[in-house]
Design an enzyme around this catalytic site. Sequence first.
Site, PDB file in Angstrom:
ATOM      1  N   ARG A  67      31.140  23.280  61.744  1.00  0.00           N
ATOM      2  CA  ARG A  67      29.974  24.054  61.302  1.00  0.00           C
ATOM      3  C   ARG A  67      29.781  24.030  59.799  1.00  0.00           C
ATOM      4  O   ARG A  67      28.676  24.275  59.308  1.00  0.00           O
ATOM      5  CB  ARG A  67      30.058  25.492  61.817  1.00  0.00           C
ATOM      6  N   GLU A 117      47.434  31.119  64.545  1.00  0.00           N
ATOM      7  CA  GLU A 117      48.193  32.255  65.063  1.00  0.00           C
ATOM      8  C   GLU A 117      49.343  31.760  65.939  1.00  0.00           C
ATOM      9  O   GLU A 117      50.470  32.228  65.834  1.00  0.00           O
ATOM     10  CB  GLU A 117      47.273  33.186  65.859  1.00  0.00           C
TER      11      GLU A 117
END
Lengths: 170, 170
Positions: free
Chosen positions: B58, B95
Amino acid sequence: MDLKAYIRDVPGFPIEGVIFRDITPLLRSPAAFTHALDALEAYCRPKQPDVIVAIEARGYILAAPLALRLGAAFVPARKPGKLPWKTIREEYQLEYGVAALEMHEDAIAPGQRVVIVDDVIATGGTLNATRRLVERLGGTVVGMACLVELTFLNGRSALEGAELFSVLTY
Amino acid sequence: MDLKAYIRDVPGFPIEGVIFRDITPLLRSPAAFTHALDALEAYCRPKQPDVIVAIEARGYILAAPLALRLGAAFVPARKPGKLPWKTIREEYQLEYGVAALEMHEDAIAPGQRVVIVDDVIATGGTLNATRRLVERLGGTVVGMACLVELTFLNGRSALEGAELFSVLTY
């Protein structure tokens, strides 16, 4: 301007026997990038599109400035799982297996005029899947455009009569 | 112009407990998209960048029209295996696990001034990895810019003093 001078041939990518047409040198040259966009804009403007649909990921690079020049909406067709809201999906064949693209359900309003943009057309599978997405949402595909067309893969013949403009052909 | 009116909140994406800030309504509005680019351009222009580095995917949507407005080179930082020519790679923590970004070895010339652009800054991991790529190629990062900053994730503090501009903060 000889835009092909800004395309780098990379033999053996992504697999042996293929010559990859690398557009990154063109994108590094503001003059060449602008020249390519001028050609895309000249094709698109008479079609009066409401929406430019961009195919992930390199299609974004051409479609975003093109949409802004035309005052059209920018709408991405994304790989599965990337769009956060309600989506529709279309699958297409790869050499081995199946891939898919998704669009948001509210990305296009019924009756809107749409041009679909990608960087390269090879077999035409992604363009066709994107056209089906647009039509399911009620849009009218008034054109398709790409920077590079690999004519030996006959992608144009797979488009079932849809119009295709390409800036460069190989 | 209230750009936040063009950002859609999507609770529970990509996982439970997260509110995803969906920028697709903004991209569908030529006026809002132009307004966001105006803000990015106003930040970037005084820095006189030679290169805008765009983070896949993006980031391309903002960085391509921005680079063209500024007359700067557009250079993508891509996910592994996407760039066809000689690349360098930097990894960053997710994560759970590790991801990486790559750039072409010739993407930036030593001494060039670079602004790095992405759509959203969360923990800052991808921006930092991209900065390391730019610096390994001899470029100077003169700024970083994004459309949306998720301030509660403290990405700004992870940037080790690098300057960050964000159009919208949450």
